[in-house]
Enzyme design. Structure first.
Site, short mmCIF file in Angstrom:
data_model
loop_
_atom_site.label_atom_id
_atom_site.label_comp_id
_atom_site.label_asym_id
_atom_site.label_seq_id
_atom_site.Cartn_x
_atom_site.Cartn_y
_atom_site.Cartn_z
N GLU A 30 0.83 -1.21 0.00
CA GLU A 30 0.00 0.00 0.00
C GLU A 30 0.86 1.26 0.00
OE1 GLU A 30 -3.09 -0.06 -1.24
OE2 GLU A 30 -3.66 -1.42 0.38
N ASP A 33 3.08 2.23 -4.91
CA ASP A 33 3.19 2.43 -6.36
C ASP A 33 3.83 3.76 -6.72
OD1 ASP A 33 0.87 3.88 -5.69
OD2 ASP A 33 -0.38 3.04 -7.29
N GLY A 124 -15.76 5.50 -3.34
CA GLY A 124 -14.99 6.03 -2.20
C GLY A 124 -14.65 4.99 -1.15
N GLY A 126 -12.24 2.62 -1.50
CA GLY A 126 -10.89 2.07 -1.66
C GLY A 126 -10.84 0.88 -2.60
N LEU A 127 -11.88 0.72 -3.43
CA LEU A 127 -11.90 -0.40 -4.38
C LEU A 127 -11.79 0.09 -5.82
CD1 LEU A 127 -14.66 -2.58 -2.64
CD2 LEU A 127 -12.19 -2.82 -2.44
N SER A 128 -11.37 1.33 -5.98
CA SER A 128 -11.03 1.88 -7.30
C SER A 128 -12.20 1.99 -8.25
CB SER A 128 -9.91 1.05 -7.95
OG SER A 128 -8.79 1.09 -7.16
N SER A 129 -13.28 2.55 -7.77
CA SER A 129 -14.42 2.75 -8.66
C SER A 129 -14.06 3.73 -9.77
CB SER A 129 -15.63 3.26 -7.87
OG SER A 129 -15.31 4.45 -7.20
N SER A 130 -13.23 4.73 -9.48
CA SER A 130 -12.93 5.70 -10.53
C SER A 130 -11.99 5.11 -11.58
CB SER A 130 -12.36 7.00 -9.95
OG SER A 130 -11.47 6.74 -8.92
N ASP A 174 -4.14 1.06 -9.64
CA ASP A 174 -5.59 0.81 -9.79
C ASP A 174 -5.97 0.62 -11.25
OD1 ASP A 174 -5.31 1.41 -7.17
OD2 ASP A 174 -6.42 3.31 -7.24
C1 GLA Z 1 -5.04 4.82 -4.31
C2 GLA Z 1 -4.21 5.22 -5.52
C3 GLA Z 1 -3.19 4.13 -5.86
C4 GLA Z 1 -2.37 3.72 -4.65
C5 GLA Z 1 -3.30 3.43 -3.46
C6 GLA Z 1 -2.53 3.16 -2.19
O1 GLA Z 1 -5.84 3.73 -4.60
O2 GLA Z 1 -5.04 5.45 -6.62
O3 GLA Z 1 -2.36 4.57 -6.91
O4 GLA Z 1 -1.40 4.67 -4.33
O5 GLA Z 1 -4.18 4.50 -3.21
O6 GLA Z 1 -1.79 1.99 -2.29
#
Ligand code: GLA
Length: 388
Positions: A30, A33, A124, A126-130, A174
């Site tokens: 985490e 990246d 929102g 933390g599962l990368s919806s965007s 993501d």
């Molecule tokens: C968000 C960012 C990612 C990464 C994570 C944390 O999801 O979009 O690039 O930095 O936070 O690991």
């Protein structure tokens, strides 16, 4: 919801393409990246689904079904971030507009589009919806334009949209996971060399996600602060380690040797990153050895590090992780994504999954009086396009 019927209802014709782009869960690695280190996410079976057809007028017409909102904007005025009437684009429309902008800047042929879309990736959390929205639209424009670039490059163009158009200084993890996911596998992705491989998840285990329901609005600034601390650590450490370019280049032993020269907060941030990078490599080895216990232990220590050193956890996420230690079958648990709210990811032995999920819900209710959303999730394939 029948997405084709929704499209027809909106535009009075049939869609020509359906795009499906997954969210992702990060298993370990985490905030690594943007420090050029390796990460270990998996695409999940929660997706953005877009039904679309080209439009001859150089305009993009969007209907976000979940929000019940529509917008139209011209491909000729992307820079202005305005709709056809000259009003600012709503936040949700900046993701597809940013992708169109980024693709155009890269010199790719971007066509007018009509699209409706829906998503079951929680926003929102933390599962990368965007990232899923970005990758879903990028793949659509690719299908319509017929250009030949690979999925990783597509992910990079989406990251550029998010960095330079939306204004979120995220790394590449993501968008990569949404673009390149492999069913049943975690993805070991080296964010410096951009090499990656798919590693099977430990046999006999499942991924369970627990959504704390907490959403933090100032996440952009907290995220940028963490990024700046890492850059500061590199600047300070360069005095002793002149060849380093990022924290990726600092070993745990080197950091221990020089950490006295760093201000306390910077030292804590750097220690998380340097050791988290080592944990990702250990986690990949654990997957190769099919050592699910080692993998789980690394998840727990990653969480402790995010709580105490990187300071991106919340009391709710800590409670969710602590509860799992008393539940049968849980091998590891940690917060996933940027932090400051959102979800935990849990690695659970198959025979205990139902008991685990019920136990986590009941325990959380008892400790906090609040409800947690717990669901099983499968590692899934990346974006796909269906031509109709
Ligand atoms: C968000 C960012 C990612 C990464 C994570 C944390 O999801 O979009 O690039 O930095 O936070 O690991």
């Amino acid at each position: 919801m029948d997405i084709s019927a929704q499209f027809k209802h909106n535009f009075d014709c049939q869609p020509t393409h359906i795009s499906r782009a997954p969210g992702r869960v990060n298993l370990i690695g985490e905030h690594v990246d943007y420090n050029n280190g390796p990460v270990l996410p998996a695409a999940i079976d929660r997706t953005v689904i877009i039904a679309a057809a080209g439009s001859a007028d150089n305009t993009v017409h969007l209907h976000a079904l979940d929000l019940e909102e529509r917008v139209s904007f011209s491909l000729a005025s992307l820079e202005g971030k305005i709709d056809l009437t000259g009003n600012p684009l709503p936040d949700w429309a900046r993701y597809p507009a940013g992708v169109a902008w980024s693709l155009k800047v890269a010199g790719l042929d971007v066509r007018g589009l009509r699209a409706v879309y829906t998503s079951d990736v929680p926003i929102g959390a933390g599962l990368s919806s965007s990232a899923a929205v970005e990758v879903g639209f990028a793949a659509l424009w690719q299908a319509l334009g017929g250009w030949d670039i690979d999925r990783l490059e597509l992910a990079q163009l989406c990251q550029r949209a998010e960095n330079d158009y939306v204004g979120m200084p995220c790394g590449l993890m993501d968008q990569f996971a949404s673009a390149c996911g492999v069913e049943g596998h975690a993805l070991y992705f080296d964010t410096r060399s951009l090499e990656w491989l798919a590693a099977p998840l430990p046999p006999g285990t499942s991924i369970v996600i627990a959504d704390s329901g907490v959403r933090r609005s100032l996440i952009n600034s907290a995220y940028s602060e963490r990024r700046a601390s890492c850059e500061r650590a590199v600047d300070l450490l360069k005095e002793y380690l002149p060849d380093i370019r990022s924290l990726r280049d600092v070993s745990p032993i080197e950091l221990a040797a020089y950490s006295d020269y760093l201000p306390d907060e910077i030292r804590k941030r750097a220690e998380h990153i340097v050791k988290e990078i080592a944990r990702v490599d250990s986690a990949l080895n654990a997957l190769r050895r099919e050592d699910k216990r080692a993998f789980g232990a690394l998840m727990y220590s990653s969480h402790t590090s995010m709580r105490d050193l990187y300071e991106i956890s919340t009391p709710e996420l800590d409670t969710l992780v602590d509860l799992t230690r008393r539940l049968p079958g849980c091998l590891g648990a940690r917060l996933t994504g940027a932090g400051f709210g959102g979800c935990t990811v849990n690695l659970v032995e198959d025979p205990y999954v139902v008991e685990f999920m019920g136990g986590l819900e009941a325990g959380y209710k008892m400790e906090t009086g609040c409800q947690v959303q717990v669901y099983l999730c499968r590692a899934s394939q990346g974006v796909s396009i269906q031509e109709i």
